[in-house]
Scaffold this motif. Sequence first.
Motif, PDB file in Angstrom:
ATOM      1  N   GLU A 273     -31.444 153.616 -25.401  1.00  0.00           N
ATOM      2  CA  GLU A 273     -31.780 153.617 -26.820  1.00  0.00           C
ATOM      3  C   GLU A 273     -30.914 154.588 -27.605  1.00  0.00           C
ATOM      4  OE1 GLU A 273     -35.621 153.757 -29.791  1.00  0.00           O
ATOM      5  OE2 GLU A 273     -35.575 155.160 -28.116  1.00  0.00           O
ATOM      6  N   ILE A 274     -30.744 155.808 -27.093  1.00  0.00           N
ATOM      7  CA  ILE A 274     -29.954 156.771 -27.859  1.00  0.00           C
ATOM      8  C   ILE A 274     -28.487 156.356 -27.928  1.00  0.00           C
ATOM      9  CG2 ILE A 274     -31.537 158.692 -27.449  1.00  0.00           C
ATOM     10  CD1 ILE A 274     -29.628 159.746 -25.331  1.00  0.00           C
ATOM     11  N   LEU A 275     -27.994 155.687 -26.874  1.00  0.00           N
ATOM     12  CA  LEU A 275     -26.611 155.201 -26.918  1.00  0.00           C
ATOM     13  C   LEU A 275     -26.480 154.025 -27.884  1.00  0.00           C
ATOM     14  CD1 LEU A 275     -25.668 155.420 -23.129  1.00  0.00           C
ATOM     15  CD2 LEU A 275     -24.981 156.966 -24.977  1.00  0.00           C
ATOM     16  N   PHE A 276     -27.495 153.190 -27.916  1.00  0.00           N
ATOM     17  CA  PHE A 276     -27.507 152.077 -28.870  1.00  0.00           C
ATOM     18  C   PHE A 276     -27.506 152.608 -30.302  1.00  0.00           C
ATOM     19  CE2 PHE A 276     -29.599 148.926 -31.529  1.00  0.00           C
ATOM     20  CZ  PHE A 276     -28.994 147.734 -31.136  1.00  0.00           C
ATOM     21  N   ILE A 277     -28.349 153.595 -30.561  1.00  0.00           N
ATOM     22  CA  ILE A 277     -28.411 154.196 -31.899  1.00  0.00           C
ATOM     23  C   ILE A 277     -27.066 154.825 -32.257  1.00  0.00           C
ATOM     24  CG2 ILE A 277     -29.481 156.009 -33.295  1.00  0.00           C
ATOM     25  CD1 ILE A 277     -32.035 155.576 -31.576  1.00  0.00           C
ATOM     26  N   ALA A 278     -26.470 155.522 -31.294  1.00  0.00           N
ATOM     27  CA  ALA A 278     -25.198 156.197 -31.552  1.00  0.00           C
ATOM     28  C   ALA A 278     -24.125 155.203 -31.983  1.00  0.00           C
ATOM     29  CB  ALA A 278     -24.747 156.957 -30.305  1.00  0.00           C
ATOM     30  N   ARG A 279     -24.071 154.059 -31.298  1.00  0.00           N
ATOM     31  CA  ARG A 279     -23.080 153.048 -31.675  1.00  0.00           C
ATOM     32  C   ARG A 279     -23.409 152.432 -33.030  1.00  0.00           C
ATOM     33  NH1 ARG A 279     -19.464 150.764 -28.515  1.00  0.00           N
ATOM     34  NH2 ARG A 279     -19.973 148.612 -29.101  1.00  0.00           N
ATOM     35  N   LYS A 280     -24.689 152.217 -33.270  1.00  0.00           N
ATOM     36  CA  LYS A 280     -25.079 151.637 -34.565  1.00  0.00           C
ATOM     37  C   LYS A 280     -24.730 152.579 -35.703  1.00  0.00           C
ATOM     38  CE  LYS A 280     -28.850 149.201 -36.858  1.00  0.00           C
ATOM     39  NZ  LYS A 280     -28.020 147.995 -37.024  1.00  0.00           N
ATOM     40  N   ARG A 281     -24.857 153.877 -35.467  1.00  0.00           N
ATOM     41  CA  ARG A 281     -24.531 154.872 -36.493  1.00  0.00           C
ATOM     42  C   ARG A 281     -23.054 155.275 -36.476  1.00  0.00           C
ATOM     43  NH1 ARG A 281     -29.538 155.964 -39.171  1.00  0.00           N
ATOM     44  NH2 ARG A 281     -28.161 157.043 -40.606  1.00  0.00           N
ATOM     45  N   ARG A 282     -22.264 154.580 -35.639  1.00  0.00           N
ATOM     46  CA  ARG A 282     -20.805 154.717 -35.586  1.00  0.00           C
ATOM     47  C   ARG A 282     -20.340 156.105 -35.121  1.00  0.00           C
ATOM     48  NH1 ARG A 282     -18.729 150.134 -37.559  1.00  0.00           N
ATOM     49  NH2 ARG A 282     -19.959 148.916 -39.044  1.00  0.00           N
ATOM     50  N   TYR A 283     -21.074 156.680 -34.198  1.00  0.00           N
ATOM     51  CA  TYR A 283     -20.617 157.929 -33.584  1.00  0.00           C
ATOM     52  C   TYR A 283     -19.607 157.612 -32.482  1.00  0.00           C
ATOM     53  CZ  TYR A 283     -24.178 160.652 -36.001  1.00  0.00           C
ATOM     54  OH  TYR A 283     -24.938 161.268 -36.969  1.00  0.00           O
ATOM     55  N   LYS A 284     -18.664 158.512 -32.305  1.00  0.00           N
ATOM     56  CA  LYS A 284     -17.671 158.354 -31.253  1.00  0.00           C
ATOM     57  C   LYS A 284     -18.260 158.882 -29.946  1.00  0.00           C
ATOM     58  CE  LYS A 284     -13.011 159.713 -29.775  1.00  0.00           C
ATOM     59  NZ  LYS A 284     -11.784 160.507 -30.119  1.00  0.00           N
ATOM     60  N   VAL A 285     -18.401 157.981 -28.967  1.00  0.00           N
ATOM     61  CA  VAL A 285     -18.984 158.334 -27.674  1.00  0.00           C
ATOM     62  C   VAL A 285     -17.892 158.308 -26.610  1.00  0.00           C
ATOM     63  CG1 VAL A 285     -20.696 157.735 -25.922  1.00  0.00           C
ATOM     64  CG2 VAL A 285     -21.202 157.338 -28.358  1.00  0.00           C
ATOM     65  N   LYS A 286     -17.783 159.390 -25.865  1.00  0.00           N
ATOM     66  CA  LYS A 286     -16.789 159.506 -24.808  1.00  0.00           C
ATOM     67  C   LYS A 286     -17.505 159.574 -23.461  1.00  0.00           C
ATOM     68  CE  LYS A 286     -12.817 160.714 -22.768  1.00  0.00           C
ATOM     69  NZ  LYS A 286     -11.634 159.835 -22.677  1.00  0.00           N
ATOM     70  N   GLU A 287     -17.137 158.672 -22.545  1.00  0.00           N
ATOM     71  CA  GLU A 287     -17.720 158.690 -21.201  1.00  0.00           C
ATOM     72  C   GLU A 287     -16.821 159.520 -20.290  1.00  0.00           C
ATOM     73  OE1 GLU A 287     -19.995 155.564 -18.218  1.00  0.00           O
ATOM     74  OE2 GLU A 287     -18.471 154.801 -19.607  1.00  0.00           O
ATOM     75  N   VAL A 288     -17.433 160.460 -19.581  1.00  0.00           N
ATOM     76  CA  VAL A 288     -16.686 161.448 -18.805  1.00  0.00           C
ATOM     77  C   VAL A 288     -17.116 161.389 -17.336  1.00  0.00           C
ATOM     78  CG1 VAL A 288     -16.180 163.905 -18.531  1.00  0.00           C
ATOM     79  CG2 VAL A 288     -16.570 162.957 -20.826  1.00  0.00           C
ATOM     80  N   PRO A 289     -16.176 161.182 -16.394  1.00  0.00           N
ATOM     81  CA  PRO A 289     -16.571 161.206 -14.980  1.00  0.00           C
ATOM     82  C   PRO A 289     -16.996 162.608 -14.551  1.00  0.00           C
ATOM     83  CG  PRO A 289     -14.179 161.080 -15.191  1.00  0.00           C
ATOM     84  CD  PRO A 289     -14.736 160.923 -16.575  1.00  0.00           C
ATOM     85  N   VAL A 290     -18.122 162.698 -13.836  1.00  0.00           N
ATOM     86  CA  VAL A 290     -18.627 163.983 -13.371  1.00  0.00           C
ATOM     87  C   VAL A 290     -18.995 163.878 -11.895  1.00  0.00           C
ATOM     88  CG1 VAL A 290     -19.490 164.729 -15.625  1.00  0.00           C
ATOM     89  CG2 VAL A 290     -21.007 163.451 -14.076  1.00  0.00           C
ATOM     90  N   SER A 291     -18.981 165.026 -11.222  1.00  0.00           N
ATOM     91  CA  SER A 291     -19.473 165.081  -9.851  1.00  0.00           C
ATOM     92  C   SER A 291     -20.978 164.894  -9.869  1.00  0.00           C
ATOM     93  CB  SER A 291     -19.112 166.432  -9.215  1.00  0.00           C
ATOM     94  OG  SER A 291     -17.711 166.609  -9.179  1.00  0.00           O
ATOM     95  N   TRP A 292     -21.500 164.332  -8.813  1.00  0.00           N
ATOM     96  CA  TRP A 292     -22.924 164.017  -8.800  1.00  0.00           C
ATOM     97  C   TRP A 292     -23.416 163.915  -7.370  1.00  0.00           C
ATOM     98  CZ3 TRP A 292     -26.216 159.931  -7.383  1.00  0.00           C
ATOM     99  CH2 TRP A 292     -27.476 159.928  -8.009  1.00  0.00           C
TER     100      TRP A 292
END
Length: 257
Positions: free
Chosen positions: A191-210
Amino acid sequence: MTEYPKYSIVIPAYNERLRIIATLDSVVAVVRQKQWDAEVIVVNDGSTDETADLVRDFACQAPEVRLMENPSNRGKGFSVRNGLIHANGEIVMFTDADLSAPIDEAELLFAAIEQEGADIAIGSRWLETSRQTHRQPLYRQIFGRCFNALTRMIMRLPYADTQCGFKAFTREAAQTVFQLQTIERWGFDPEILFIARKRRYKVKEVPVSWAHDARSRISYLRDGLQMLKELAIVRWNALTGRYGKEITEVERADRMD
């Protein structure tokens, strides 16, 4: 004039007495080692064990740490929202209490925002699978991948990993996105990612250790079905304009009651 920290690290916690001290030891050690100007907020989600008392005692020796209390057990999504909305940092983030992603990798999220101009940086377990130091059992990997693929299709999200509990936001982006959030439990991430795209925020996906923690409480059958229901709610919210309206001060107060 009050001087606010540069970073806020929010940790949602429910019945975490067995690992919260080790988690806070690790987080505070990294904050001090890297000399981050940071606050650490533990949001207690109505725990019935000693979680809150342990955090209070720890905070007496670590001024970086403060405890927030939810009014009752409301869920991870509510806890994250409660912590981030009340955080003071210029950049705010949340991480799971099990620290499946090492906290020192938060600097990768911070760099995506500070150096690459992202509004939101999200950790990903799947962009570079070689960074997974302890993988989930095969059945969890299959369920996780299937749910993520379904989420991407329904929500039209282009991210390899929507569910990783390791995300950072500019303060402005967090205030907007989380004021519009409606899902309070496990399904809040899409939901928060959907909202972010709808509000035109720039989202960067970053590989992390896990590293997978075998004590994870999520049930892919029970919680997976609930999350599918929540995806439908998000699509309905979008159709009815819920994510397009401005947030008033009265609504801000009402959302946190």
